[in-house]
Design a protein around this motif. Structure first.
Motif, mmCIF file in Angstrom:
data_model
loop_
_atom_site.group_PDB
_atom_site.id
_atom_site.type_symbol
_atom_site.label_atom_id
_atom_site.label_comp_id
_atom_site.label_asym_id
_atom_site.label_seq_id
_atom_site.Cartn_x
_atom_site.Cartn_y
_atom_site.Cartn_z
ATOM 1 N N LYS A 1 0.804 -1.215 0.000
ATOM 2 C CA LYS A 1 0.000 0.000 0.000
ATOM 3 C C LYS A 1 0.846 1.277 0.000
ATOM 4 C CE LYS A 1 -0.574 -0.127 5.054
ATOM 5 N NZ LYS A 1 -1.558 -0.251 6.154
ATOM 6 N N GLN A 2 2.115 1.172 0.350
ATOM 7 C CA GLN A 2 3.008 2.332 0.366
ATOM 8 C C GLN A 2 3.804 2.476 -0.929
ATOM 9 O OE1 GLN A 2 5.588 2.388 3.791
ATOM 10 N NE2 GLN A 2 3.923 1.999 5.241
ATOM 11 N N LEU A 3 3.613 1.577 -1.885
ATOM 12 C CA LEU A 3 4.486 1.497 -3.048
ATOM 13 C C LEU A 3 3.745 1.692 -4.364
ATOM 14 C CD1 LEU A 3 6.382 -1.716 -1.921
ATOM 15 C CD2 LEU A 3 7.303 0.598 -1.869
ATOM 16 N N ALA A 4 4.487 2.108 -5.381
ATOM 17 C CA ALA A 4 3.968 2.116 -6.743
ATOM 18 C C ALA A 4 3.828 0.674 -7.221
ATOM 19 C CB ALA A 4 4.921 2.887 -7.654
ATOM 20 N N ASP A 5 2.990 0.444 -8.219
ATOM 21 C CA ASP A 5 2.702 -0.904 -8.689
ATOM 22 C C ASP A 5 3.951 -1.631 -9.176
ATOM 23 O OD1 ASP A 5 0.722 -3.022 -9.485
ATOM 24 O OD2 ASP A 5 1.517 -2.547 -11.483
ATOM 25 N N MET A 6 4.946 -0.899 -9.674
ATOM 26 C CA MET A 6 6.136 -1.552 -10.227
ATOM 27 C C MET A 6 6.895 -2.391 -9.194
ATOM 28 S SD MET A 6 9.010 1.483 -10.548
ATOM 29 C CE MET A 6 10.307 0.307 -10.905
ATOM 30 N N TYR A 7 6.676 -2.113 -7.889
ATOM 31 C CA TYR A 7 7.384 -2.852 -6.839
ATOM 32 C C TYR A 7 6.613 -4.090 -6.380
ATOM 33 C CZ TYR A 7 10.275 1.315 -6.722
ATOM 34 O OH TYR A 7 11.095 2.349 -7.066
ATOM 35 N N GLY A 8 5.437 -4.309 -6.926
ATOM 36 C CA GLY A 8 4.709 -5.531 -6.652
ATOM 37 C C GLY A 8 4.164 -5.629 -5.245
ATOM 38 N N SER A 9 4.280 -6.815 -4.650
ATOM 39 C CA SER A 9 3.614 -7.099 -3.378
ATOM 40 C C SER A 9 4.366 -6.596 -2.157
ATOM 41 C CB SER A 9 3.375 -8.608 -3.238
ATOM 42 O OG SER A 9 4.599 -9.308 -3.220
ATOM 43 N N GLY A 10 5.505 -5.946 -2.354
ATOM 44 C CA GLY A 10 6.238 -5.407 -1.217
ATOM 45 C C GLY A 10 7.681 -5.113 -1.575
ATOM 46 N N GLY B 1 28.831 4.779 -4.559
ATOM 47 C CA GLY B 1 27.659 5.594 -4.260
ATOM 48 C C GLY B 1 26.368 4.962 -4.738
ATOM 49 N N GLY B 2 25.328 5.778 -4.739
ATOM 50 C CA GLY B 2 24.006 5.296 -5.112
ATOM 51 C C GLY B 2 23.205 4.891 -3.892
ATOM 52 N N SER B 3 21.971 4.473 -4.123
ATOM 53 C CA SER B 3 21.089 4.081 -3.019
ATOM 54 C C SER B 3 19.909 3.316 -3.606
ATOM 55 C CB SER B 3 20.592 5.328 -2.268
ATOM 56 O OG SER B 3 19.870 6.173 -3.149
ATOM 57 N N GLY B 4 18.971 2.956 -2.736
ATOM 58 C CA GLY B 4 17.733 2.350 -3.205
ATOM 59 C C GLY B 4 17.874 0.954 -3.766
ATOM 60 N N ILE B 5 18.747 0.123 -3.169
ATOM 61 C CA ILE B 5 18.846 -1.284 -3.560
ATOM 62 C C ILE B 5 17.896 -2.083 -2.676
ATOM 63 C CG2 ILE B 5 20.360 -3.274 -3.800
ATOM 64 C CD1 ILE B 5 20.892 -1.007 -5.804
ATOM 65 N N TRP B 6 16.867 -2.623 -3.302
ATOM 66 C CA TRP B 6 15.793 -3.306 -2.580
ATOM 67 C C TRP B 6 15.628 -4.741 -3.072
ATOM 68 C CZ3 TRP B 6 11.043 0.562 -2.884
ATOM 69 C CH2 TRP B 6 11.405 1.788 -2.297
ATOM 70 N N LEU B 7 15.049 -5.576 -2.221
ATOM 71 C CA LEU B 7 14.373 -6.796 -2.659
ATOM 72 C C LEU B 7 12.924 -6.393 -2.888
ATOM 73 C CD1 LEU B 7 15.529 -9.388 0.062
ATOM 74 C CD2 LEU B 7 16.438 -9.177 -2.252
ATOM 75 N N HIS B 8 12.375 -6.662 -4.069
ATOM 76 C CA HIS B 8 10.964 -6.299 -4.286
ATOM 77 C C HIS B 8 10.315 -7.193 -5.337
ATOM 78 C CE1 HIS B 8 11.455 -4.122 -8.151
ATOM 79 N NE2 HIS B 8 12.542 -3.565 -7.634
ATOM 80 N N GLY B 9 9.007 -7.022 -5.516
ATOM 81 C CA GLY B 9 8.236 -7.846 -6.423
ATOM 82 C C GLY B 9 8.107 -7.240 -7.816
ATOM 83 N N THR B 10 7.124 -7.757 -8.573
ATOM 84 C CA THR B 10 6.920 -7.344 -9.958
ATOM 85 C C THR B 10 5.581 -6.628 -10.104
ATOM 86 O OG1 THR B 10 5.943 -9.509 -10.432
ATOM 87 C CG2 THR B 10 8.285 -9.235 -10.895
ATOM 88 N N PRO B 11 5.395 -5.847 -11.180
ATOM 89 C CA PRO B 11 4.101 -5.190 -11.409
ATOM 90 C C PRO B 11 2.965 -6.201 -11.469
ATOM 91 C CG PRO B 11 5.783 -4.303 -12.878
ATOM 92 C CD PRO B 11 6.387 -5.497 -12.203
ATOM 93 N N SER B 12 1.759 -5.732 -11.226
ATOM 94 C CA SER B 12 0.608 -6.631 -11.141
ATOM 95 C C SER B 12 0.323 -7.356 -12.450
ATOM 96 C CB SER B 12 -0.635 -5.851 -10.703
ATOM 97 O OG SER B 12 -0.863 -4.752 -11.564
ATOM 98 N N ASP B 13 0.771 -6.829 -13.604
ATOM 99 C CA ASP B 13 0.525 -7.484 -14.890
ATOM 100 C C ASP B 13 1.717 -8.314 -15.354
ATOM 101 O OD1 ASP B 13 2.311 -5.481 -15.482
ATOM 102 O OD2 ASP B 13 1.209 -4.711 -17.223
#
Length: 387
Positions: free
Chosen positions: A187-196, A213-225
């Motif tokens: 619920k806090q994420l855009a659809d591109m990050y999937g289920s969490g 440098g850089g940032s924002g390296i996540w484990l995340h899901g896939t878009p709903s489609d």
């Protein structure tokens, strides 16, 4: 009816599909069976396997491609994997790469050894994750008395340009020892990050020391489609199918679970046990020398290129000499030690523990992280700070 040919990039991988992973219902096992059936000219069996895949995962584009090829093969209108007229070649190549990665996973033998990186798990670390980027695979290990035991593994996507992240926007996945630092629900994420999503602590202390440098390296899901993505398709994150991420979620502890990302997993060998023992002995000597207020012996545990929160070795020596000169007694205890050797750096280990400190004018407890490096056959501290 004409049979469907397997392209050269897949033919070399067909050998050994009969030795696929024990779970015959995995995506990889079903996909491998469909290609094996094609190779054996059993289009009916292949179609049944693909239909089963699509029934469970209707957005699985690779299975959709194979089904389309099978249907066209009935009409004799196709001669190789994904060669339909007007098919976008870049998309087909992505799907061929995914097919190859999934076949390699299906052919892999059951994991019996532990990765060499997991030297010791602390009691509160229930699970550890290790990513083999060369095999598009994330492995899950359970902590059984401090030792890792294989639980499961999942297909993953990494950065578009591979690994060895250096700067923001380079579309690469970092290599190193990281920890889950947050849990972001759907619920806090855009659809591109999937289920969490589960952000990692990139850049870590070693990355910053090496000016990465850089940032924002996540484990995340896939878009709903989308069921899954090609092996190299993210901007640097580790991406799993939503169903797989949901299975992984119970294993993840914020601030606790290690995620080790390697170019290729090295498995344990006979030298790892002696290496771990020697490092544990050195950690204990460091604790004992600190508590003894023998500042000279204590500082011998630090490498000359040591750093900590902006202090280099010379500044650290000056600081510790000043602090110890004001103490009449010190007690130090350490608990819940974990040790992880660094991918591509078997001479370096990340050591985490809970530290208790008491003296005549100060008392505290903290979670501490140290990087130890073996120099001239002795372990020394390269970095030290709060975890």
């Amino acid at each position: 009816m004409r049979t469907l040919a397997i392209p050269l990039l897949l033919c070399g991988l067909m050998t050994g599909i009969a030795h696929a992973a024990p779970d015959s219902q995995t995506t990889e096992a079903r996909f491998a069976r469909s290609l094996q059936a094609i190779q054996n000219s059993r289009i009916d069996i292949a179609m049944n396997e693909v239909d089963n895949l699509l029934r469970v995962n209707p957005n699985f584009k690779l299975a959709q491609l194979v089904k389309g090829d099978l249907l066209m093969a009935h009409a004799g209108a196709i001669s190789s994997f994904g060669s339909a007229a007007n098919a976008p070649r870049d998309k087909i190549k992505d799907l061929q790469d995914e097919a190859r990665a999934r076949l390699l996973r299906a052919q892999s033998q059951p994991v019996k050894l532990a990765p060499r990186y997991l030297w010791q798990l602390a009691a509160n670390q229930k699970y550890a994750l290790v990513v083999d980027t060369s095999r598009s695979t994330l492995y899950v290990y359970e902590n059984v008395g401090g030792e890792p035991r294989y639980v499961s593994d999942y297909y993953v996507t990494i950065g578009k340009l591979g690994t060895e992240k250096v700067y923001e926007g380079d579309q690469r996945t970092p290599i190193g020892v990281y920890f889950v630092k947050a849990n972001l629900p759907r619920k806090q994420l855009a659809d591109m990050y999937g289920s969490g999503a589960y952000p990692l602590n990139y850049p870590n202390e070693w990355d910053r020391k090496n000016k990465r440098g850089g940032s924002g390296i996540w484990l995340h899901g896939t878009p709903s489609d989308t069921y899954s993505r090609p092996p190299r398709a993210s901007n640097g994150c580790i991406v799993l199918a939503n169903a797989d991420l949901d299975k992984l979620a119970p294993y993840l502890q914020v601030g606790v679970t290690p995620v080790i990302i390697a170019n290729k997993i090295d498995w344990r060998n006979e030298h790892d046990q002696s290496g771990r023992a020697s490092l544990l002995q050195e950690v204990e000597r460091w604790r004992r020398d600190w508590a003894s207020l023998d500042t000279g012996a204590y500082l011998e545990h630090y490498a000359r290129d040591f750093s900590s929160d902006g202090m280099d070795y010379a500044a650290w020596v000056k600081h510790k000499q000043a602090v110890n000169s004001r103490k009449s007694w010190v007690k130090v205890d350490i608990d819940d030690i974990s040790i992880f050797t660094y991918p591509d750096r078997p001479d370096m280990a990340v050591v985490n523990f809970e530290q208790g400190y008491e003296s005549d004018n100060l008392s505290n407890r903290m979670k501490k992280r140290q990087y130890w490096i073996r120099q001239n056959n002795r372990w020394r501290i390269l970095y030290e700070g709060a975890a």
